[in-house]
Design a protein around this motif. Structure first.
Motif, short mmCIF file in Angstrom:
data_model
loop_
_atom_site.label_atom_id
_atom_site.label_comp_id
_atom_site.label_asym_id
_atom_site.label_seq_id
_atom_site.Cartn_x
_atom_site.Cartn_y
_atom_site.Cartn_z
N TYR A 18 48.18 33.11 36.87
CA TYR A 18 47.10 33.30 36.08
C TYR A 18 47.44 33.47 34.54
CZ TYR A 18 45.04 34.70 40.41
OH TYR A 18 44.42 34.31 41.67
N ARG A 19 46.33 33.23 33.93
CA ARG A 19 46.27 33.49 32.55
C ARG A 19 45.25 34.38 32.07
NH1 ARG A 19 45.29 27.24 31.64
NH2 ARG A 19 43.18 26.94 32.47
N LYS A 20 45.23 34.89 30.77
CA LYS A 20 43.94 35.53 30.13
C LYS A 20 43.12 34.39 29.71
CE LYS A 20 47.33 39.08 28.16
NZ LYS A 20 48.44 38.32 28.54
N THR A 21 41.64 34.88 30.19
CA THR A 21 40.71 34.01 29.46
C THR A 21 40.43 34.64 28.06
OG1 THR A 21 39.09 35.82 30.12
CG2 THR A 21 39.61 34.00 31.62
N ASP A 22 39.56 33.98 27.21
CA ASP A 22 39.03 34.34 25.86
C ASP A 22 38.91 35.72 25.82
OD1 ASP A 22 40.09 31.73 24.94
OD2 ASP A 22 37.85 31.11 24.90
N ARG A 23 38.03 36.01 26.61
CA ARG A 23 37.59 37.47 26.76
C ARG A 23 39.01 38.46 26.89
NH1 ARG A 23 32.77 40.00 30.53
NH2 ARG A 23 33.28 42.07 29.96
N GLY A 24 39.65 37.90 28.06
CA GLY A 24 40.96 38.78 28.24
C GLY A 24 41.89 38.88 26.95
N LEU A 25 41.90 37.76 26.19
CA LEU A 25 42.66 37.82 24.86
C LEU A 25 41.90 38.85 23.78
CD1 LEU A 25 43.56 34.02 24.77
CD2 LEU A 25 45.11 35.70 25.28
N GLU A 26 40.79 38.80 23.99
CA GLU A 26 39.84 39.59 23.02
C GLU A 26 39.96 41.16 23.26
OE1 GLU A 26 35.38 40.28 21.59
OE2 GLU A 26 35.55 39.63 23.79
N GLU A 27 40.19 41.25 24.78
CA GLU A 27 40.50 42.77 25.25
C GLU A 27 41.85 43.20 24.50
OE1 GLU A 27 40.28 46.55 26.60
OE2 GLU A 27 38.89 45.16 26.02
N VAL A 28 42.75 42.38 24.85
CA VAL A 28 44.05 42.75 24.32
C VAL A 28 44.11 43.14 22.79
CG1 VAL A 28 46.55 41.92 24.24
CG2 VAL A 28 45.18 41.85 26.41
N GLY A 52 50.27 35.25 41.57
CA GLY A 52 49.56 36.63 41.80
C GLY A 52 50.59 37.46 42.76
N GLU A 53 51.35 37.02 43.32
CA GLU A 53 52.35 37.57 44.10
C GLU A 53 53.38 38.35 43.30
OE1 GLU A 53 54.39 38.59 47.52
OE2 GLU A 53 52.51 37.40 47.30
N GLU A 54 53.87 37.59 42.17
CA GLU A 54 54.62 38.24 41.15
C GLU A 54 53.98 39.41 40.21
OE1 GLU A 54 57.47 34.86 39.53
OE2 GLU A 54 55.31 34.50 39.20
N LEU A 55 52.66 39.37 40.25
CA LEU A 55 52.04 40.19 39.32
C LEU A 55 51.79 41.35 40.26
CD1 LEU A 55 49.46 37.84 37.41
CD2 LEU A 55 51.25 39.36 36.45
N SER A 56 51.61 41.12 41.39
CA SER A 56 51.53 42.20 42.39
C SER A 56 52.34 43.13 42.63
CB SER A 56 50.86 41.59 43.82
OG SER A 56 49.74 41.18 43.77
N THR A 57 53.69 42.32 42.68
CA THR A 57 54.81 43.04 42.42
C THR A 57 55.15 44.07 41.51
OG1 THR A 57 55.82 41.38 43.80
CG2 THR A 57 57.43 42.88 42.80
N ARG A 64 46.89 43.40 44.34
CA ARG A 64 46.00 42.39 44.56
C ARG A 64 44.46 42.78 44.30
NH1 ARG A 64 48.90 40.84 50.13
NH2 ARG A 64 50.46 39.57 49.00
N ASP A 65 44.01 44.31 44.38
CA ASP A 65 42.76 44.62 44.20
C ASP A 65 42.64 44.62 42.45
OD1 ASP A 65 41.93 45.07 46.94
OD2 ASP A 65 42.91 47.10 46.58
N THR A 66 43.71 44.89 41.64
CA THR A 66 43.70 45.11 40.48
C THR A 66 43.51 43.43 39.81
OG1 THR A 66 45.15 46.98 40.34
CG2 THR A 66 44.99 45.55 38.47
N LEU A 67 44.28 42.56 40.54
CA LEU A 67 43.97 41.33 39.96
C LEU A 67 42.58 40.81 40.25
CD1 LEU A 67 47.25 39.49 41.08
CD2 LEU A 67 46.50 40.13 38.67
N ARG A 68 42.11 40.71 41.45
CA ARG A 68 40.67 40.58 42.03
C ARG A 68 39.77 41.19 40.78
NH1 ARG A 68 38.62 37.77 45.44
NH2 ARG A 68 40.47 37.85 46.85
N GLU A 69 39.99 42.59 40.44
CA GLU A 69 39.14 43.20 39.52
C GLU A 69 39.11 42.43 38.12
OE1 GLU A 69 37.77 47.54 37.51
OE2 GLU A 69 39.44 47.28 39.34
N LEU A 70 40.44 42.31 37.64
CA LEU A 70 40.56 41.43 36.34
C LEU A 70 39.74 39.90 36.33
CD1 LEU A 70 43.99 42.27 35.29
CD2 LEU A 70 41.97 43.14 34.26
N VAL A 71 40.04 39.41 37.62
CA VAL A 71 39.21 37.96 37.77
C VAL A 71 37.74 38.29 37.95
CG1 VAL A 71 38.72 36.10 39.31
CG2 VAL A 71 40.95 36.81 38.81
N ASP A 72 37.07 39.37 38.61
CA ASP A 72 35.84 39.47 38.59
C ASP A 72 35.12 39.91 37.12
OD1 ASP A 72 35.80 38.85 41.29
OD2 ASP A 72 35.89 41.04 42.01
#
Length: 174
Positions: A18-28, A52-57, A64-72
């Motif tokens: 996964y990578r940050k979208t433009d919106r994600g970069l803006e949030e950071v 996703g597996e590494e990030l979930s760890t 996984r729920d956190t990743l799904r929320e960030l995607v959504d």
């Protein structure tokens, strides 16, 4: 990918980088979307190389729920297949060709737990939990490979190779 850009299966969520979208970069950069502390921390961990597996760890139980929320929320997106080929670590194995451990499973587990605890302390907690909970050689091998990738990113190639030898991912040179 399914309609609306959200992921269609849990397996897709875990297997892709996964990578940050433009919106994600803006949030950071600006905190414009006023994410809660935990979501913001998870967003910061996304770097275009971690799966996703590494990030979930790294995130922990709600990974996984956190990743799904960030995607959504449109803050992160899966890396495309072409991009992924240039960002994956050099040493990866297809699931049906995972090599065996070169040490007995419990010795490999103990060495890995000790090695990571010494090197990373409390920051290694998610990796230590994954290794402790691994049920069988395949799960332990997977946890050790994820740990090796983390060591490679954090401490470089030589330390990653030392970790591989010490925990039985490759034969010892002794």
């Amino acid at each position: 990918m399914s309609n609306g850009g959200s992921l269609s299966t849990r397996a897709e969520l875990v297997a892709r980088a996964y990578r940050k979208t433009d919106r994600g970069l803006e949030e950071v950069a600006t905190r414009a979307h006023r994410l809660g502390h935990w979501l913001r921390c998870a967003l910061i961990m996304v770097n275009g190389r971690r799966t996703g597996e590494e990030l979930s760890t790294l995130i922990g139980e709600s990974g996984r729920d956190t990743l799904r929320e960030l995607v959504d929320l449109g803050l992160i997106e899966p890396v495309t297949t072409g991009d992924l080929l240039t960002t994956l670590p050099a040493q990866t194995w297809p699931p049906d060709e995972v090599p065996a451990l070169f040490l007995p499973i419990e010795l490999a587990r103990r060495r890995a737990l000790r090695w990571l605890a010494v090197q990373f302390g409390t920051q290694g907690g998610p990796l230590l939990r994954r290794i402790s909970k691994a049920d069988g050689p395949d799960q332990l091998h997977h946890a050790l490979v994820l740990s090796e990738r983390y060591v490679r990113r954090a401490q470089g190639e030589q330390r990653a190779e030392q970790f591989q030898r010490d925990v039985g991912l490759r034969p010892s040179t002794h």
